[in-house]
Design an enzyme around this catalytic site. Structure first.
Site, PDB file in Angstrom:
ATOM      1  N   SER A  16      63.427  41.458  42.780  1.00  0.00           N
ATOM      2  CA  SER A  16      62.133  41.765  42.153  1.00  0.00           C
ATOM      3  C   SER A  16      61.869  40.927  40.912  1.00  0.00           C
ATOM      4  CB  SER A  16      62.137  43.246  41.767  1.00  0.00           C
ATOM      5  OG  SER A  16      61.099  43.523  40.871  1.00  0.00           O
ATOM      6  N   GLU A  52      60.668  42.060  38.407  1.00  0.00           N
ATOM      7  CA  GLU A  52      61.005  42.911  37.254  1.00  0.00           C
ATOM      8  C   GLU A  52      62.339  42.498  36.629  1.00  0.00           C
ATOM      9  OE1 GLU A  52      59.401  45.684  35.688  1.00  0.00           O
ATOM     10  OE2 GLU A  52      57.671  44.918  36.755  1.00  0.00           O
ATOM     11  N   TYR A  67      65.164  50.232  36.439  1.00  0.00           N
ATOM     12  CA  TYR A  67      64.865  49.654  37.753  1.00  0.00           C
ATOM     13  C   TYR A  67      65.190  48.159  37.764  1.00  0.00           C
ATOM     14  CZ  TYR A  67      62.023  47.573  41.460  1.00  0.00           C
ATOM     15  OH  TYR A  67      61.600  46.832  42.534  1.00  0.00           O
TER      16      TYR A  67
HETATM   17  P1  GDP Z   1      55.382  47.229  38.297  1.00  0.00           P
HETATM   18  O1  GDP Z   1      55.000  45.835  37.873  1.00  0.00           O
HETATM   19  O2  GDP Z   1      56.413  47.239  39.383  1.00  0.00           O
HETATM   20  O3  GDP Z   1      55.750  48.115  37.170  1.00  0.00           O
HETATM   21  O4  GDP Z   1      54.056  47.801  39.045  1.00  0.00           O
HETATM   22  P2  GDP Z   1      52.962  48.882  38.602  1.00  0.00           P
HETATM   23  O5  GDP Z   1      51.822  48.727  39.548  1.00  0.00           O
HETATM   24  O6  GDP Z   1      53.555  50.260  38.489  1.00  0.00           O
HETATM   25  O7  GDP Z   1      52.524  48.447  37.115  1.00  0.00           O
HETATM   26  C1  GDP Z   1      51.995  47.178  36.835  1.00  0.00           C
HETATM   27  C2  GDP Z   1      51.512  47.111  35.389  1.00  0.00           C
HETATM   28  O8  GDP Z   1      50.357  47.943  35.228  1.00  0.00           O
HETATM   29  C3  GDP Z   1      52.543  47.600  34.344  1.00  0.00           C
HETATM   30  O9  GDP Z   1      52.582  46.701  33.272  1.00  0.00           O
HETATM   31  C4  GDP Z   1      51.964  48.925  33.875  1.00  0.00           C
HETATM   32  O10 GDP Z   1      52.290  49.257  32.518  1.00  0.00           O
HETATM   33  C5  GDP Z   1      50.468  48.661  34.011  1.00  0.00           C
HETATM   34  N1  GDP Z   1      49.688  49.904  34.088  1.00  0.00           N
HETATM   35  C6  GDP Z   1      48.651  50.232  33.277  1.00  0.00           C
HETATM   36  N2  GDP Z   1      48.179  51.444  33.592  1.00  0.00           N
HETATM   37  C7  GDP Z   1      48.935  51.909  34.621  1.00  0.00           C
HETATM   38  C8  GDP Z   1      48.928  53.127  35.379  1.00  0.00           C
HETATM   39  O11 GDP Z   1      48.128  54.035  35.153  1.00  0.00           O
HETATM   40  N3  GDP Z   1      49.858  53.223  36.379  1.00  0.00           N
HETATM   41  C9  GDP Z   1      50.762  52.223  36.645  1.00  0.00           C
HETATM   42  N4  GDP Z   1      51.636  52.373  37.650  1.00  0.00           N
HETATM   43  N5  GDP Z   1      50.803  51.076  35.941  1.00  0.00           N
HETATM   44  C10 GDP Z   1      49.892  50.923  34.941  1.00  0.00           C
END
Ligand code: GDP
Length: 320
Positions: free
Chosen positions: A110, A112, A134
């Site tokens: 990932s 990440e 993670y």
């Molecule tokens: P990730 O990159 O695997 O963590 O995928 P996510 O879709 O969960 O999050 C992507 C980005 O969107 C991260 O930087 C989060 O902090 C941002 N983000 C902002 N608002 C939200 C929210 O309401 N839900 C999630 N899941 N992410 C959010």
């Protein structure tokens, strides 16, 4: 494509199985659990696969702080157990390297793992600085896959996948949360969408393109790791703007930020350099950001229209 596909399912009376069967009619299912070494050995023995794709993980970043140990067990040590199952079933020991017809292994690594990025865009040699349990667990799985390749000569590879999305994405992830939210507001089921950090940026691509890359990686003559992403980055705010424009709304009238969705440590900006995948695999994404978001919004409008507004609630969109 001439594949016979088996899916590993865990748990007793797993409620997702019925949904899975509707979605994927041709996939055969076998029981097993990444927490249970014996079950993985039994599954590999039963199926006798040519290829194993480890796409299983606790993959929602906020949950990895709530259940850090479980994330380490599943997302990290789970990779060890799958590799061990393949090694044991193939009769590979340090003194006996695999011959022809060995099982090929793909690990879903990932972006990440890059976390607080050391350089941009990120390549296969960019150092890791994960920012969540993670990301740390994925880094373990990544290095272990490399290690089994180097230690035992196994055909074991990692795809360093940047965020990949589709209408099947869980509604806890920001893309689907936003497309579902925009569709619900458009159809009058909701008035507001609450989000966290709007300034974070991601390299978002279409999951179907990424699965094609996985398959190409296992079809190579020799095993190697690849960055898979589009090379184009957008902020959460741009995502929101694109999704709301797709249904003819102005996001500023509906989206509010909520501290409950802010994470203890954030990954600010990810951007892939997929040149190695392009040069060596001939892989390129076919679907761009705008098309992807439009596809997801359209699918959610359709889903909500046929389900009376209750779609996506099986996962919940609560703060962590
Ligand atoms: P990730 O990159 O695997 O963590 O995928 P996510 O879709 O969960 O999050 C992507 C980005 O969107 C991260 O930087 C989060 O902090 C941002 N983000 C902002 N608002 C939200 C929210 O309401 N839900 C999630 N899941 N992410 C959010």
């Amino acid at each position: 494509m001439g594949y016979e596909v088996w899916g590993l399912i865990r748990g007793q009376a797993n409620p997702r199985v019925r949904h899975l069967r509707q979605l994927l009619g041709d996939v055969r299912l076998i029981r097993g659990d990444l927490l249970d070494q014996g079950s993985l050995i039994a599954a590999v023995e039963r199926v006798q696969p040519d290829e194993v794709y480890n796409l299983a993980a606790i993959s929602y970043v906020p949950m990895s702080w709530q259940q850090a140990e479980l994330t380490g067990e599943v997302t990290g040590l789970g990779v060890l157990r799958v590799l061990e199952a393949i090694r044991v079933c193939s009769g590979i020991s340090s003194s006996r390297t695999p011959g022809r017809g060995q099982i090929r292994f793909y690990q879903a690594s990932s972006s990440e793992m890059y976390g607080q990025v050391r350089e941009s865009p990120q390549t296969e040699s960019t150092p890791f600085h994960p920012r969540s349990p993670y990301g740390v667990a994925k880094a373990y799985g990544h290095f272990l896959t490399q290690n089994y390749r180097e230690s035992y000569g196994m055909f074991a590879v990692s795809g360093i996948m940047f965020n990949h999305e589709s209408p099947r994405r869980g509604s806890e992830f920001v893309t689907r949360k936003v497309t579902l939210g925009a569709a619900k507001i458009k159809l009058g089921y909701e008035r507001q969408l609450r989000l966290g950090n709007m300034h974070a940026s991601r390299d978002w691509g279409f999951a179907g393109d990424y699965v094609r890359a996985m398959q190409m990686m296992l079809a190579q003559d020799s095993p190697a790791d690849y960055v898979i992403g589009t090379g184009v980055t957008h902020s959460v705010e741009q995502l929101v703007d694109t999704a709301f424009r797709a249904v003819g709304l102005n996001w500023r009238d509906h989206v509010v930020t909520d501290a409950a969705f802010i994470r203890p440590a954030e990954v600010d900006r990810l951007c892939a350099d997929p040149s190695k995948a392009k040069d060596e695999l001939g892989w390129e994404p076919k679907i761009g950001f705008e098309e992807l978001i439009a596809m997801m919004v359209d699918a959610d409008v359709e889903l909500l229209a046929s389900s009376g507004g209750s779609a996506g609630e099986e996962f919940g969109t609560d703060s962590w």
